[in-house]
Design a protein around this motif. Structure first.
Motif, short mmCIF file in Angstrom:
data_model
loop_
_atom_site.label_atom_id
_atom_site.label_comp_id
_atom_site.label_asym_id
_atom_site.label_seq_id
_atom_site.Cartn_x
_atom_site.Cartn_y
_atom_site.Cartn_z
N THR A 220 19.77 62.98 -9.81
CA THR A 220 19.00 63.60 -8.73
C THR A 220 18.62 65.05 -9.02
O THR A 220 17.83 65.63 -8.29
N GLU A 221 19.18 65.61 -10.08
CA GLU A 221 18.90 67.01 -10.37
C GLU A 221 18.63 67.19 -11.86
O GLU A 221 19.47 66.88 -12.71
N ARG B 214 21.23 68.62 -14.61
CA ARG B 214 22.56 68.73 -14.02
C ARG B 214 23.66 68.40 -15.04
O ARG B 214 24.75 68.95 -14.97
#
Length: 505
Positions: free
Chosen positions: A393-394, A397
């Motif tokens: 989602t990032e 990350r």
């Protein structure tokens, strides 16, 4: 192929040092402090052969590969040691193997090393000031192939039930060292083939973790097996990529990690030893636990009902094993936290992405924490899945906390975090199909988890069963508790599988 230099016959047993002389604290357990274990049959070394790439590495390829920051994370980790057990009941005796199988095995290995020549190279044993750590291949370098014979019970060794690790150690080759003082170096790969007359063959490999991750290792094994199965003309569809420029390091992590290693060495930091069960008194046993597709489906529904998390099979198997190990350890600070560590592939997560056939390490370290007193299979699985979900989602990350990886690994060891070795995605059973009388291995084990406190994960090697195999090493008493935890999980989630499991016990 380099010259084969025979060595005198030698017997090695589980109480002798068969661990590599690694920069990663190559200590063996003190047999004087260990409780007597079962009879360990000696392994007799028949000879040692030095197999060089043949033909020589392709022109234009770099003969020295600098270690990237991904590689340096694992600089002083224990080497990764796998055992591949092959049924071979038609093998009459050792002379039959030496005459019929060994020449083909050596020839296919030499051809595979033509493509993966850094595996025949060497690494320095220490990171020195103003000297770039690198894997260096020199013309004539080779991989040492040890040939041995064992009188132990092949069927028993290739089973799932708990085995004294002293019986497995003699099947693993050490990494040879060369030179002395500041010039001390070591091989990065060693192989041992142990014959069990009229029963089977075991191939053991020892690989320095700073040279390759599981993906690159599986790529090599798949290439070697294909050449052995199909001959020298076997197509190598995706040759390994050695170009280090594809690893971007805008944050200067490589130099930071080199300084970390130098500082830790100067301070005498030995926290990685806290994972090493072989250094502890008592008998350590290794066993394999199977999470079939059906068991994982049932476990997934249970976890969803308890936590609303829709976990992957990987998170489910890891979560159940983590909870079982915490239960087996008992004691400790029940109000404190317990940690779980796993790696994630970073090739598709970098910008730009690193090609899939890149050879080396390309893993990010991830950490999960949970309350020890509340840890169940459901809570552990959901906690692991939450971190895995966050990786997607990032952007970036996976590398967000990369600066802490070297020191963070030691913190995890000191906390006795449960970690992971291997992955079902590697497909080691299919990769190691040697063809002819060998076929696919009946069992693959990562025995080095005895020294790293990790779960050994692989895809299921049983046809039609599916799922994930989880191998682990524990003190005998803790293994008994873990087995009870696993049986209880089967009984609650899949009674039919429980009855089948009990029938095989």
């Amino acid at each position: 192929m380099g010259p084969d230099r025979d060595r005198p016959l030698k017997q090695i047993t589980g109480q002798e040092s068969t661990m590599p002389h690694s920069s990663a604290a190559s200590h063996t357990s003190d047999s004087a402090t260990m409780a007597p274990g079962p009879l360990v049959y000696p392994v007799t070394v028949l000879g040692q052969h030095h197999v060089s790439p043949a033909p020589a590495p392709p022109a234009g390829q770099p003969w020295s590969l600098p270690l990237t920051f991904f590689d340096l994370v694992f600089w002083d980790f224990p080497p990764v040691q796998r055992l591949f057990f092959y049924d071979s009941t038609d093998l009459a005796d050792v002379p039959d193997f030496l005459l019929r199988e060994l020449p083909l095995l050596k020839k296919s290995l030499a051809t595979a090393l033509h493509h993966f020549y850094p595996l025949a190279g060497r690494l320095p044993c220490r990171i020195q000031e103003r000297v770039s750590p690198e894997v260096a291949y020199t013309d004539g370098d080779s991989v040492r192939l040890t040939v041995a014979v064992s009188g132990d019970d092949f069927e028993d060794l290739a089973s799932d039930h708990p085995l004294d690790t002293a019986r497995l150690r003699p099947l693993l080759p050490p990494l040879p060292t060369h030179g002395n003082g500041s010039s001390l170096s070591q091989d990065v790969l060693a192989i041992q083939v142990t014959v069990f007359p009229r029963a089977g063959i075991c191939v053991g490999t020892t690989l320095h973790h700073a040279v390759a991750d599981g993906s690159s290792y599986a790529h090599f094994v798949k290439t070697w097996a294909a050449i052995h199965r199909l001959g020298e003309k076997a197509a190598v569809d995706t040759p390994p990529l050695f170009d280090r420029s594809v690893v971007r390091d805008g944050a200067g992590l490589r130099e930071a990690f080199i300084r970390d290693h130098q500082d830790l060495a100067a301070a005498g930091d030995r926290r990685l030893d806290d994972w090493d069960l072989s250094r502890r008194p008592g008998v350590i046993v290794f066993a394999t636990f199977r999470f079939t597709d059906e068991l994982l489906r049932r476990l997934g529904r249970h976890v969803e009902s308890e936590t609303s998390a829709l976990c992957s099979p990987y998170a489910l198997a890891c979560g159940a094993a983590w909870a079982g190990i915490v239960r087996a350890r008992g004691g400790g600070d029940t109000d404190g936290n317990t940690q779980f560590g796993f790696v994630t592939g970073c090739k598709p997560r970098t910008s730009p992405p690193i090609p899939p056939n890149y050879f080396g390490n390309c893993l990010g370290l991830c950490r999960v924490e949970a309350k020890r007193s509340r840890l169940t299979a459901a809570i552990a699985s959901a906690a692991i899945w939450s971190v895995i979900e966050g990786l997607g989602t990032e952007q970036g990350r996976a590398l967000r906390n990369a600066r802490e990886w070297v020191r963070g690994a030691r913190e995890c060891a000191a906390a006795r975090a449960v970690t992971v070795a291997g992955s079902p995605k590697l497909g080691v059973y299919a990769a190691a199909h040697l063809g002819a009388s060998w076929g696919r291995p009946r069992k693959v084990e990562i025995v080095s988890v005895e020294r790293t406190g990790a779960l050994a994960l692989a895809e299921s090697g049983r046809d039609g069963e599916g799922g994930i195999e989880v191998g682990l090493a524990l003190p005998r008493g803790e293994m008994d508790v873990f087995r009870a935890f696993y049986r209880d999980l089967l009984l609650r989630l899949d009674p039919a599988a429980y009855r089948c499991h009990e029938g095989k016990s």
